[in-house]
Write a protein that holds these residues in place. Structure first.
Motif, PDB file in Angstrom:
ATOM      1  N   GLN A   1       0.896  -1.048  -0.417  1.00 47.65           N
ATOM      2  CA  GLN A   1       0.201  -0.007   0.416  1.00 47.65           C
ATOM      3  C   GLN A   1       0.994   1.870   0.351  1.00 47.65           C
ATOM      4  N   GLU A   2       2.049   1.064   0.807  1.00 51.21           N
ATOM      5  CA  GLU A   2       2.848   1.906   0.575  1.00 51.21           C
ATOM      6  C   GLU A   2       3.335   2.426  -0.413  1.00 51.21           C
ATOM      7  N   LYS A   3       4.212   1.440  -1.182  1.00 46.48           N
ATOM      8  CA  LYS A   3       5.024   1.550  -2.892  1.00 46.48           C
ATOM      9  C   LYS A   3       4.219   1.706  -3.380  1.00 46.48           C
ATOM     10  N   ASN A   4       1.995   1.640  -3.375  1.00 46.74           N
ATOM     11  CA  ASN A   4       1.303   2.039  -4.010  1.00 46.74           C
ATOM     12  C   ASN A   4       1.195   3.427  -4.151  1.00 46.74           C
ATOM     13  N   MET A   5       1.368   3.869  -3.076  1.00 45.74           N
ATOM     14  CA  MET A   5       0.973   5.536  -2.508  1.00 45.74           C
ATOM     15  C   MET A   5       1.860   6.377  -3.306  1.00 45.74           C
ATOM     16  N   ALA A   6       3.259   5.188  -2.902  1.00 43.30           N
ATOM     17  CA  ALA A   6       4.766   6.620  -3.351  1.00 43.30           C
ATOM     18  C   ALA A   6       4.475   6.508  -4.701  1.00 43.30           C
ATOM     19  N   TYR A   7       4.706   5.810  -5.478  1.00 43.49           N
ATOM     20  CA  TYR A   7       4.387   5.186  -7.043  1.00 43.49           C
ATOM     21  C   TYR A   7       3.161   6.906  -6.873  1.00 43.49           C
ATOM     22  N   PHE A   8       2.117   7.158  -6.820  1.00 44.99           N
ATOM     23  CA  PHE A   8       0.932   7.764  -7.009  1.00 44.99           C
ATOM     24  C   PHE A   8       1.156   9.008  -6.872  1.00 44.99           C
TER      25      PHE A   8
ATOM     26  N   GLU B   1       1.360   1.994 -14.833  1.00 44.14           N
ATOM     27  CA  GLU B   1       2.122   0.357 -14.940  1.00 44.14           C
ATOM     28  C   GLU B   1       2.776  -0.425 -13.552  1.00 44.14           C
ATOM     29  N   LYS B   2       3.031   0.489 -12.803  1.00 44.14           N
ATOM     30  CA  LYS B   2       3.391   0.378 -11.488  1.00 44.14           C
ATOM     31  C   LYS B   2       2.515   0.214 -10.901  1.00 44.14           C
ATOM     32  N   MET B   3       1.884   0.754 -10.234  1.00 48.02           N
ATOM     33  CA  MET B   3       0.381   1.068  -9.594  1.00 48.02           C
ATOM     34  C   MET B   3       0.053  -0.649  -9.864  1.00 48.02           C
ATOM     35  N   TYR B   4      -0.511  -0.555 -11.170  1.00 48.31           N
ATOM     36  CA  TYR B   4      -1.129  -1.567 -12.060  1.00 48.31           C
ATOM     37  C   TYR B   4      -0.810  -2.673 -10.982  1.00 48.31           C
ATOM     38  N   ASP B   5       0.706  -3.170 -11.398  1.00 50.20           N
ATOM     39  CA  ASP B   5       0.403  -4.586 -10.559  1.00 50.20           C
ATOM     40  C   ASP B   5       1.077  -5.250  -9.298  1.00 50.20           C
ATOM     41  N   ILE B   6       1.033  -3.548  -8.389  1.00 42.02           N
ATOM     42  CA  ILE B   6       0.290  -4.288  -6.852  1.00 42.02           C
ATOM     43  C   ILE B   6      -1.305  -3.763  -6.883  1.00 42.02           C
TER      44      ILE B   6
END
Length: 891
Positions: A281-288, A303-308
């Motif tokens: 979740q934190e990685k997803n938010m950082a990518y956002f 693309e990276k968020m989609y993978d998560i």
């Protein structure tokens, strides 16, 4: 002293900027057909796409505050959100004390029941309201500060007794039984130490009073926000940034402030967050945040968020922003003519009779020029736009709806390769997410991208497959179905107009209203209506129905600003059309506004054009039919704050109104050249007698009649004939773009500076797609200066008086100067700003033009100097005309 001086300068700059640009809002430069705000998690609304503000749209929504929701829950939902918000943020402390004593008559507090039921909460609110006015950090000014700090009398936390305040809050913390209330006292301790700049004590307070409770409620993240501020004060930027990040992730109402704080804390903040992220979740938010921060192309982050997590709500935020960005590129709200390629190959002669000679761009607004400049500066080379062969039949285009673009065939001027590639890449990621996500948002987005690519069939098919109960989604789907229907229609027939009126009654009903009404899809800018107007206006334009096209975007009275005869005739034909469709009656005819006698209005425009062509007899016949003309329709607006403006039609009285009250000085000559001076100062009558039919004040019919009489007299070979032809020449020059009466035959009321009175590199109107923003792009058929010169030539041959000949030659030279201006305007120099010889080439070009002027456009000045330089008229002109004086003294 330096501080005071600079503060004044800054104030002036800020004030000037706000005044100068207050009207300009870049978010009004697109249609907003795809509603970004359909995302379900409204706490992310501030991070949607906007160019007008730091964050998106606070004037349209309020993000619920989780702190208020927490209090609402504490009070057992006895109060609604609005009531709870008032109690927490607005209710006076005295009211709460009265409630505590059992003497309050406040109906809101009475809804809670007894004080004892919520004793700890009420006591906390009393303490919090006591502290709140002081909860500001104490400002410490640098000795080198160049600005004022603001209100020096404002309260701050240092004005409270530090030891007593900490002791009181600690005591209240220890006494509290309710963990949530205990946590709130802990928050106050962290905040108080932060705002008194006791940063280390603030971090200690968080560790001692907040962390042990192990409660991750709204108050916890409020305290964490304060802890991060204290850590920033201790230069613990990485720790501060991570804690602001936690606030951003877990708070709804504090996302904006947390985002700003992250940027202030660490220049590499978002990259560092990705390194520290521990959970998906934190990685997803950082990518956002990385995608949001670097928005040129968010697809790699998506693309990276989609993978998560393909169902991530924040993935939709980036998608909505991207769609908005694409719309601004593909659907410009205003299209100008293209300077470089405006040939009739792009739009056939059958489609638009205006484009055959149309080889130049229309004059752009200031902001459009700025937009073009930066667009060309930062984007890649424009993609070559395919054109039709000149022998392609219009019907070939109309048979294939997918070949009909949003406007006309070559209007993707704004769509560069970056936009094309961006759309293709974005469409791929959207299609991929659509297959994995259960949210209908992605199907709607996919349909809209097909719409932008003009694949209306695919867009419609996608929309028809969507099943949803979300009201915002349903609204967007219905809007897009309507857009696909209308934009894919190659030709607007009477039958299709009836279909529109019956199928979309709300939209077209709103368009018939004379009052401002919000877009029925919820957009208060009438964006959908505006887009549909543009589409219909463009279709009518390429169908050759220019009058209908004009009235889709303009009022009848707007013809005064561009009174070209061909368009006026088309508008008149529509006005006289006997059997109009419902759309023509209710939508288009609505713009036939009050111009007084409509037929007189048309005839004045036609008559003016004939006068400029020296067709005086034809002009008089038209003016005779226009005697009911009540004046050029101009209005006064009385704006009362909070009320509708009072609109009053200007009463011209005994001044010139477009038809009446024309002075006989229109036959005179310049005493000096000043458009701002009264006519009696700028103009001087010719000393001729025997022309009694020229009245001191005339209407246009009488003026045309006087010219007819002068023309007859001028056919002779007498002194009077010479005088008559000179007077005609004077009138034609005085009503040209260079004359004091330049406004008389171009539907204007005075000669004040306007686009009408500029020389432009054009022989034809430059409207290429529709007549939107008609009043921004002034066009008048160019003057034919040879007409006045021809009459002056006759007068010169008929005259035997040297002084009169000198005057005539000077007038001829003035008209010849007009011919030079028309020539010079068309001699463009294609230079790039980065050309190392820019200045040299520019100077050489200017010298070339100057040489041509003296070779070809000074013939009458030369004759005047050679044969009549000795006359009193010539000497007098040297004293009043510096330009002529310079010529006389030039070798």
């Amino acid at each position: 002293m330096k501080k005071a001086i600079l503060s004044t300068a800054l104030f002036f700059l800020m004030y000037s900027k706000s005044e100068a640009c207050a009207w300009y809002d870049p978010d009004y430069e697109y249609f907003n057909l795809f509603t970004q705000s359909i995302i379900k998690d409204k706490s992310y609304l501030p991070f949607l796409h906007t160019l007008s503000n730091r964050f998106y749209g606070h004037e349209h929504y309020e993000i619920p505050d989780e702190n208020i929701e927490s209090w609402q829950k504490y009070f057992g939902n006895t109060l609604n959100y609005k009531e709870t918000k008032f109690l927490v943020e607005k209710a006076p402390m005295e009211e709460l004390n009265s409630f505590k004593k059992g003497s309050s008559g406040n109906s809101l507090l009475q809804k809670l029941g007894s004080y004892e039921k919520y004793k700890e909460g009420i006591d906390y609110l009393i303490e919090a309201k006591y502290l709140e006015p002081f909860m500001r950090i104490n400002y410490i000014e640098s000795p080198d500060s160049w600005y004022y700090s603001g209100d020096e009398n404002a309260k701050n936390a240092t004005q409270l007794d530090y030891d007593k305040t900490v002791a009181a809050l600690t005591s209240l913390y220890n006494a509290a039984k309710n963990p949530e209330i205990k946590l709130r006292y802990g928050y106050q301790l962290v905040r108080f130490n932060h705002y008194t700049r006791n940063y280390a004590s603030s971090t200690d307070a968080f560790r001692e009073f907040v962390e042990p409770l192990k409660i991750k409620s709204a108050a916890y993240f409020m305290a964490l926000d304060q802890l991060a501020g204290a850590q920033r004060g201790l230069k613990m930027n990485s720790e501060a940034n991570y804690n602001f990040f936690q606030v951003f992730m877990n708070s709804k109402s504090r996302k904006e402030s947390a985002f700003v704080s992250m940027r202030l804390s660490d220049s590499a903040s978002f990259d560092n967050l990705l390194k520290k992220a521990q959970t998906p979740q934190e990685k997803n938010m950082a990518y956002f945040l990385l995608g949001y921060q670097d928005f040129n192309n968010p697809v790699p982050m998506m693309e990276k968020m989609y993978d998560i997590d393909p169902n991530s709500e924040i993935l939709k935020v980036l998608a909505a922003r991207s769609i908005n960005d694409l719309e601004r590129s593909y659907l410009p709200i205003y299209l100008a003519a293209d300077n470089k390629d405006n040939s009739s190959n792009n739009v056939t002669k059958d489609q638009s009779p205006q484009t055959e000679k149309n080889t130049v761009s229309t004059e752009l607004s200031f902001w459009q020029k700025i937009k073009n400049f930066f667009s060309n500066l930062f984007s890649s080379d424009k993609k070559e736009v395919p054109t039709k062969s000149s022998d392609q039949n219009e019907n070939d285009l109309l048979k294939n709806p997918n070949r009909i673009p949003f406007y006309t065939e070559n209007t993707n001027l704004w769509t560069d390769e970056r936009s094309e590639n961006y759309l293709d890449g974005f469409e791929k990621i959207t299609a991929k997410i659509k297959e994995k996500s259960s949210d209908e948002f992605w199907q709607i987005a996919d349909a809209y991208l097909s719409f932008l690519k003009k694949d209306y069939k695919k867009s419609a098919e996608t929309l028809n497959q969507i099943k949803t109960t979300n009201p915002e989604y349903i609204t967007e789907i219905n809007r897009m179905k309507m857009l696909n229907d209308i934009v894919s229609q190659p030709k607007i027939t009477a039958e299709y107009e009836e279909h529109l009126m019956k199928t979309y009654p709300e939209l077209f009903g709103a368009m018939t209203s004379s009052e401002f009404t919000p877009d029925y899809y919820g957009d208060d800018r009438n964006a959908t209506q505006d887009f549909i107007r543009d589409i219909l206006a463009n279709r009518y334009f390429i169908q050759g129905e220019e009058g209908k096209s004009f009235l889709m975007n303009n009022k009848l009275s707007d013809l005064q600003y561009n009174p070209n005869s061909k368009l006026v005739k088309s508008v008149e034909d529509f006005y006289k059309k006997p059997k109009k469709s419902s759309l023509e009656q209710k939508i288009i005819s609505k713009n036939i506004d009050d111009v007084g006698n409509i037929q007189a209005f048309f005839n004045v425009i036609y008559g003016d054009r004939e006068m400029r062509l020296a067709n005086f007899e034809k002009a008089k016949s038209l003016y005779d039919k226009a005697k009911g003309f009540s004046g050029i329709p101009r209005f006064d607006y009385d704006w009362q704050e909070g009320e509708k403006p009072i609109v009053k039609k200007i009463n011209y009285g005994d001044t010139y109104n477009g038809f009446q009250n024309i002075s006989s000085l229109i036959f005179g000559h310049n005493n000096w050249e000043s458009f701002n001076s009264p006519e009696t100062q700028s103009m001087k009558p010719e000393n001729f007698e025997g022309f009694d039919f020229i009245k001191n004040t005339m209407n246009k019919s009488e003026l045309a009649g006087a010219l007819i009489e002068l023309k007859k007299i001028g056919m002779g070979n007498s002194i009077k004939a010479a005088q008559a032809n000179q007077l005609i020449g004077n009138l034609l020059y005085n009503t040209s773009i260079l004359g004091y009466y330049r406004h008389v035959f171009v539907m204007d009321i005075d000669n004040e500076n306007s686009p009408k009175f500029h020389f432009y590199n054009t022989d034809e109107p430059t409207f290429k797609y529709y007549y939107k923003n008609f009043t921004w792009n002034s066009f008048i058929e160019p003057d034919n200066f040879d007409l006045s010169i021809d009459y002056y030539q006759k007068a010169l041959k008929q005259s035997h008086d040297e002084e009169q000949k000198a005057r005539i030659l000077f007038q001829m030279a003035s008209a010849e100067q007009g011919k030079f201006y028309q020539y010079a305007e068309k001699q463009s120099l294609d230079l790039k700003y980065d050309d190392p010889d820019y200045s040299k080439k520019q100077d050489e070009h200017a010298q070339k033009i100057d040489a041509i002027q003296y070779q070809k456009y000074k013939t009458y000045f030369a004759e005047l100097k050679k044969n009549y330089g000795h006359t009193q008229t010539s000497k007098s002109l040297q004293g009043s005309c510096s330009y002529y004086d310079y010529f006389m003294k030039r070798n």
